[in-house]
Motif scaffolding. Structure first.
Motif, PDB file in Angstrom:
ATOM      1  N   ASP A  97     -35.728 -63.111 104.716  1.00 51.91           N
ATOM      2  CA  ASP A  97     -34.706 -62.255 104.108  1.00 51.91           C
ATOM      3  C   ASP A  97     -35.141 -60.793 104.194  1.00 51.91           C
ATOM      4  O   ASP A  97     -35.981 -60.354 103.426  1.00 51.91           O
ATOM      5  N   GLU A  98     -34.569 -60.057 105.110  1.00 58.64           N
ATOM      6  CA  GLU A  98     -34.907 -58.648 105.317  1.00 58.64           C
ATOM      7  C   GLU A  98     -36.417 -58.465 105.317  1.00 58.64           C
ATOM      8  O   GLU A  98     -36.947 -57.556 104.669  1.00 58.64           O
ATOM      9  N   ALA A  99     -37.075 -59.333 106.073  1.00 57.32           N
ATOM     10  CA  ALA A  99     -38.531 -59.372 106.014  1.00 57.32           C
ATOM     11  C   ALA A  99     -39.156 -58.059 106.446  1.00 57.32           C
ATOM     12  O   ALA A  99     -40.251 -57.726 106.007  1.00 57.32           O
ATOM     13  N   PHE A 100     -38.485 -57.285 107.288  1.00 57.54           N
ATOM     14  CA  PHE A 100     -39.099 -56.060 107.786  1.00 57.54           C
ATOM     15  C   PHE A 100     -38.449 -54.798 107.226  1.00 57.54           C
ATOM     16  O   PHE A 100     -38.814 -53.693 107.593  1.00 57.54           O
ATOM     17  N   SER A 101     -37.476 -54.959 106.346  1.00 57.01           N
ATOM     18  CA  SER A 101     -36.721 -53.791 105.888  1.00 57.01           C
ATOM     19  C   SER A 101     -37.543 -52.823 105.060  1.00 57.01           C
ATOM     20  O   SER A 101     -37.241 -51.641 105.003  1.00 57.01           O
ATOM     21  N   ALA A 102     -38.578 -53.336 104.396  1.00 60.59           N
ATOM     22  CA  ALA A 102     -39.360 -52.452 103.535  1.00 60.59           C
ATOM     23  C   ALA A 102     -40.450 -51.722 104.299  1.00 60.59           C
ATOM     24  O   ALA A 102     -41.217 -50.979 103.707  1.00 60.59           O
ATOM     25  N   LEU A 103     -40.531 -51.942 105.606  1.00 56.26           N
ATOM     26  CA  LEU A 103     -41.633 -51.356 106.370  1.00 56.26           C
ATOM     27  C   LEU A 103     -41.166 -50.101 107.100  1.00 56.26           C
ATOM     28  O   LEU A 103     -39.997 -49.965 107.439  1.00 56.26           O
ATOM     29  N   VAL A 134     -34.138 -68.239 110.591  1.00 56.95           N
ATOM     30  CA  VAL A 134     -32.952 -67.554 110.075  1.00 56.95           C
ATOM     31  C   VAL A 134     -33.439 -66.198 109.604  1.00 56.95           C
ATOM     32  O   VAL A 134     -34.316 -66.108 108.746  1.00 56.95           O
ATOM     33  N   PHE A 135     -32.906 -65.166 110.202  1.00 54.53           N
ATOM     34  CA  PHE A 135     -33.419 -63.823 109.929  1.00 54.53           C
ATOM     35  C   PHE A 135     -32.288 -62.954 109.408  1.00 54.53           C
ATOM     36  O   PHE A 135     -31.221 -62.874 110.001  1.00 54.53           O
ATOM     37  N   ILE A 136     -32.537 -62.296 108.289  1.00 51.10           N
ATOM     38  CA  ILE A 136     -31.518 -61.424 107.714  1.00 51.10           C
ATOM     39  C   ILE A 136     -31.862 -59.982 108.051  1.00 51.10           C
ATOM     40  O   ILE A 136     -33.021 -59.602 107.990  1.00 51.10           O
ATOM     41  N   SER A 137     -30.844 -59.233 108.384  1.00 53.64           N
ATOM     42  CA  SER A 137     -31.113 -57.832 108.674  1.00 53.64           C
ATOM     43  C   SER A 137     -29.849 -57.033 108.398  1.00 53.64           C
ATOM     44  O   SER A 137     -28.750 -57.544 108.523  1.00 53.64           O
ATOM     45  N   HIS A 138     -30.022 -55.774 108.011  1.00 54.13           N
ATOM     46  CA  HIS A 138     -28.827 -54.934 107.985  1.00 54.13           C
ATOM     47  C   HIS A 138     -28.928 -53.865 109.063  1.00 54.13           C
ATOM     48  O   HIS A 138     -28.178 -52.901 109.070  1.00 54.13           O
ATOM     49  N   ASP A 139     -29.874 -54.072 109.968  1.00 52.45           N
ATOM     50  CA  ASP A 139     -30.116 -53.086 111.013  1.00 52.45           C
ATOM     51  C   ASP A 139     -29.706 -53.669 112.358  1.00 52.45           C
ATOM     52  O   ASP A 139     -30.236 -54.684 112.806  1.00 52.45           O
ATOM     53  N   LEU A 140     -28.754 -53.037 113.011  1.00 51.50           N
ATOM     54  CA  LEU A 140     -28.187 -53.612 114.231  1.00 51.50           C
ATOM     55  C   LEU A 140     -29.213 -53.667 115.364  1.00 51.50           C
ATOM     56  O   LEU A 140     -29.285 -54.645 116.101  1.00 51.50           O
ATOM     57  N   ASP A 141     -30.008 -52.622 115.502  1.00 52.82           N
ATOM     58  CA  ASP A 141     -31.003 -52.626 116.577  1.00 52.82           C
ATOM     59  C   ASP A 141     -31.952 -53.804 116.423  1.00 52.82           C
ATOM     60  O   ASP A 141     -32.283 -54.491 117.383  1.00 52.82           O
TER      61      ASP A 141
END
Ligand SMILES: Nc1ncnc2c1ncn2[C@@H]1O[C@H](COP(=O)(O)OP(=O)(O)OP(=O)(O)O)[C@@H](O)[C@H]1O
Ligand SMILES: [Mg+2]
Lengths: 363, 358
Positions: free
Chosen positions: A197-203, A227-234
């Motif tokens: 869940d947004e595993a990389f968003s805080a980095l 299953v990977f959650i992201s709000h970043d299109l790239d």
């Protein structure tokens, strides 16, 4: 990645007709939703939050499914249904042919222990345990003692670049390192499904790219169902084999990322993708012609997975050229530079005024 | 006649009023007047007043005032009498249950008092210092504690101090043993929390003397459990509150991770919730110990031994020096207990310094 091999994969996890409504009486609100009430209206009139609405997604074995959407679109809610941290209002989650919504407490626990692991946005490590013990959490929860998981845990910590830091505590590590521990913890559990869940968003961006590369690299060996959650299109385009776009709890479009880029079916998606560098994301295979009988005069050969950007550089901007396309040395089609340029033009809907309602989420 | 005659006359109740006019118990005013040695006459006006009073002096239509106008109305004293007799009525059945349940407390207290006092000082003092070192890992603190105890012993207050320590030891230990599980239960159930918090509020706001009143009726003053219960009721509140709070404050994402990896409730409790709540729980233990000390002094009113007895003597017999020196001893004990538990708390905090940084 990116579906290079067209080999058909089996469906590992399948979400069917899933609805989630938050509120005191979700069943009654569900009837309203089925009768056509939408999210804002459900809140205005009935004081229930429509979390998810008629979700149907198939996740294939060994693929990365990226779920993407703006803040509040229901991404976290959806991924938490997969291991039932949230119970659905109605719907099925079918894992290897079994509906896990019907599992009792003991079986559910077994499932969480052996079949799934999760990586969290804010790492969620145990602060009072060492890095090594954190990595071994899943195994020790199963009742294994340290001697049986220590070797695996050390191995994975080494693999994610934390060799030698097993004895430290989480607060002694940087954010990126803590998330590596989170990933090592998920990997040590040996579960075939990984939920992120947004595993990389805080980095921060550099570490983030690093972690994405690490994940893709690991995935080539492990072929887990992710299953990977992201709000970043790239990020989504980089990682996804299958891309699911959520809006207000509804799937607006899902499919191969390139396909979605070329044929967005909703202004919401057009809005999303209008900011990206299409030449860098689109691949030759998505715009080439496969059906040509008469071979045109070609100026050279390009790889099917090359980005359009690299082909433009190769051609020096000359739109009169054509290229032969090969994959692993075999000929698969032709690429006409004019078609390439046409693919770079944002889809028509993009000019229909959606741009001024710029609503991309931060990050 | 009395101020409120007109009400009863107006309502046509005069006959009912005068019918069974009996003497009844004294009014509150009479009772207090009697207590302070004045004649009963002095107080009667306050209760009723004659019909000639100005509006300024209009008494509140209390039970006593109404009784003046209409003897059939009960007086306030009858209410307190009612509470008293009600309590006395259930007292015996209450005792049947409470006596055996609380009996072990008497044994613990007697045992601890015996052990603390009969162990020779040259064993007891090093033992205490070892405990201090174990809890704080600080030689400076050990030195301070050694100095304080030697000082108290030198001025012959060693025995009293040990009695006080023994009582605090038993009561604080029981507070933790009972309070932590209660706090855990509260953290798991919102309903239980809603029901418990008013009780805790009441225990915390009641002046300590008030606990003693019903306890004196329930147990004989010679039993140690009388003051044991009073101390525990008073001191248990912070450890319950802070355990509940500490567990509720555990990072939600960590709890989610625990669930996601399939922890059972028990695993979650021992591996995640208690360790992460430990700094808060320890803060609660610190407060509990300090409150036990405060109460053990008051409890000397009901025969709790220790330094409080000397303070009480100082007050009763106006022996200024005795009272003040004993007070100094209490301050020393308070500082010792506070510093040692705070040092232990600081060590717990350092070991899990933790979440705030992550
Ligand atoms: N427990 C809850 N009670 C009520 N509403 C909720 C609850 N959990 C989520 N929601 C609502 O469901 C919707 C989706 O929330 P969710 O957390 O899944 O969004 P998200 O896509 O993960 O957003 P973000 O990118 O900010 O994490 C939101 O409108 C939110 O307010
Ligand atoms: Mg979210």
């Amino acid at each position: 990645m990116n579906g290079a091999a067209a080999m058909e994969k089996t469906v590992k996890l399948s979400i069917r007709n899933l609805y989630k409504i938050f509120g005191p009486d979700p069943r009654r609100a569900l009837e309203q939703v089925r009768a056509g009430v939408d999210k804002p209206e459900l809140w205005e009139k009935y004081r229930h939050v429509l979390g998810l609405q008629d979700i149907n997604v198939d996740m294939k074995n060994g693929e990365i499914t990226v779920i993407m959407g703006l803040s509040g679109s229901g991404k976290s809610t959806l991924i938490r249904h997969v291991n039932r941290l949230i119970e659905p209002t109605v719907g099925e989650i079918v894992l290897d042919g079994e509906n896990i919504i019907e599992f009792g407490e003991a079986r559910l626990r077994e499932l969480r222990r052996k079949e799934m692991s999760m990586v969290f946005q804010h790492f969620a490590l145990l602060p009072h345990k060492t890095v090594l013990d954190n990595a071994g959490t899943a195994r020790s929860v199963r009742g294994e003692d340290r001697s049986s998981y220590e070797k695996d845990a050390r191995g994975w910590l080494e693999r994610v670049g934390l060799g030698g830091q097993e004895g430290q505590y989480p607060h002694q590590l940087s954010g990126g390192m803590q998330q590596r521990v989170g990933i090592a913890r998920a990997l040590t559990s040996n579960a075939p499904i990984m939920l992120m869940d947004e595993a990389f968003s805080a980095l921060d961006p550099l570490i983030r790219t690093d972690m994405q590369d690490l994940l893709l690299e690991l995935q080539t060996e492990l072929t887990k169902t992710i299953v990977f959650i992201s709000h970043d299109l790239d990020e989504a385009l980089k990682l996804a084999d299958h891309l699911v776009i959520l809006k207000d709890g509804m799937v607006v479009q899902q499919g191969e990322p390139q396909e979605i880029l070329l044929n967005p079916n909703d202004p919401y998606i057009v809005d999303f993708i209008s900011d990206i560098n299409r030449a860098r994301v689109l691949r030759v295979r998505s715009v080439m012609d496969t059906g040509l009988d008469a071979a045109p005069a070609v100026a050279g050969t390009v790889d099917a997975d090359a980005t359009l950007e690299s082909v433009i550089a190769l051609s020096g901007g000359d739109t009169a050229l054509s290229y032969a396309v090969k994959r692993n040395g075999t000929h698969v089609g032709y690429l006409d530079m004019k078609k390439l340029v046409r693919a770079l033009v944002p889809t028509a809907a993009a000019r229909d005024g959606m741009r001024n309602a710029k609503r991309r989420s931060p990050g | 006649m009395a101020t409120y005659d007109f009400i009863f006359d107006g309502l046509g109740l005069r006959e009912w009023c005068d019918k069974d006019a009996t003497a009844g118990p004294m009014s509150m005013a009479d009772l207090l007047a009697q207590g302070s040695g004045k004649g009963a006459d002095g107080g009667t006006d306050a209760g009723g007043g004659s019909s000639g009073v100005s509006l300024w002096e209009l008494p509140f239509p209390s039970l006593d005032a109404l009784n003046k106008a209409c003897p059939a109305v009960a007086r306030t004293r009858e209410v307190t009498k009612g509470v008293e007799s009600g309590f006395l009525d259930i007292k015996d059945s209450l005792k049947v249950v409470l006596d055996p349940v609380t009996q072990p407390l008497s044994w613990f207290l007697e045992g601890a008092l015996y052990a603390f006092q009969t162990t020779p000082w040259f064993i007891m003092i090093p033992l205490l210092l070892a405990v201090v070192y174990f809890a704080s890992k600080s030689f400076k603190l050990v030195g301070f504690v050694a100095f304080s105890i030697f000082f108290l012993a030198f001025i012959d207050h060693y025995n009293f101090a040990m009695q006080t320590l023994a009582i605090i030891f038993v009561c604080a230990l029981l507070c933790v043993l009972l309070g932590v599980p209660i706090g855990i239960a509260m953290s798991r159930s919102d309903t239980l929390q809603r029901m418990t918090i008013p009780v805790l509020d009441m225990l915390q706001t009641l002046p300590p003397f008030v606990y003693l009143i019903p306890l004196i009726f329930l147990f004989s003053v010679t039993e140690p459990k009388l003051y044991g219960i009073a101390i525990i009721l008073y001191a248990i509140v912070p450890v319950i509150r802070l355990t509940d709070l500490g567990i509720r404050l555990v990072d939600k994402e960590v709890i989610e991770a625990a669930d996601a990896f399939g922890m059972t409730d028990r695993q979650k409790l021992y591996r995640v919730q208690i360790p992460l709540a430990l700094p808060n729980i320890m803060a609660g233990v610190n407060q509990t110990i300090m409150m036990s000390l405060a109460m053990v002094v008051i409890a000397s009113l009901v025969s709790a031994p220790g330094l409080g007895v000397l303070v009480l003597r100082g007050i009763r017999n106006l022996e200024l020096g005795v009272g003040l020196i004993a007070g100094l001893g209490i301050v020393l004990l308070a500082v010792i207990l506070d510093r040692v538990t705070k040092a232990a708390l600081a060590r717990v905090n350092a070991a899990s310094a933790v979440q705030r940084n992550s």
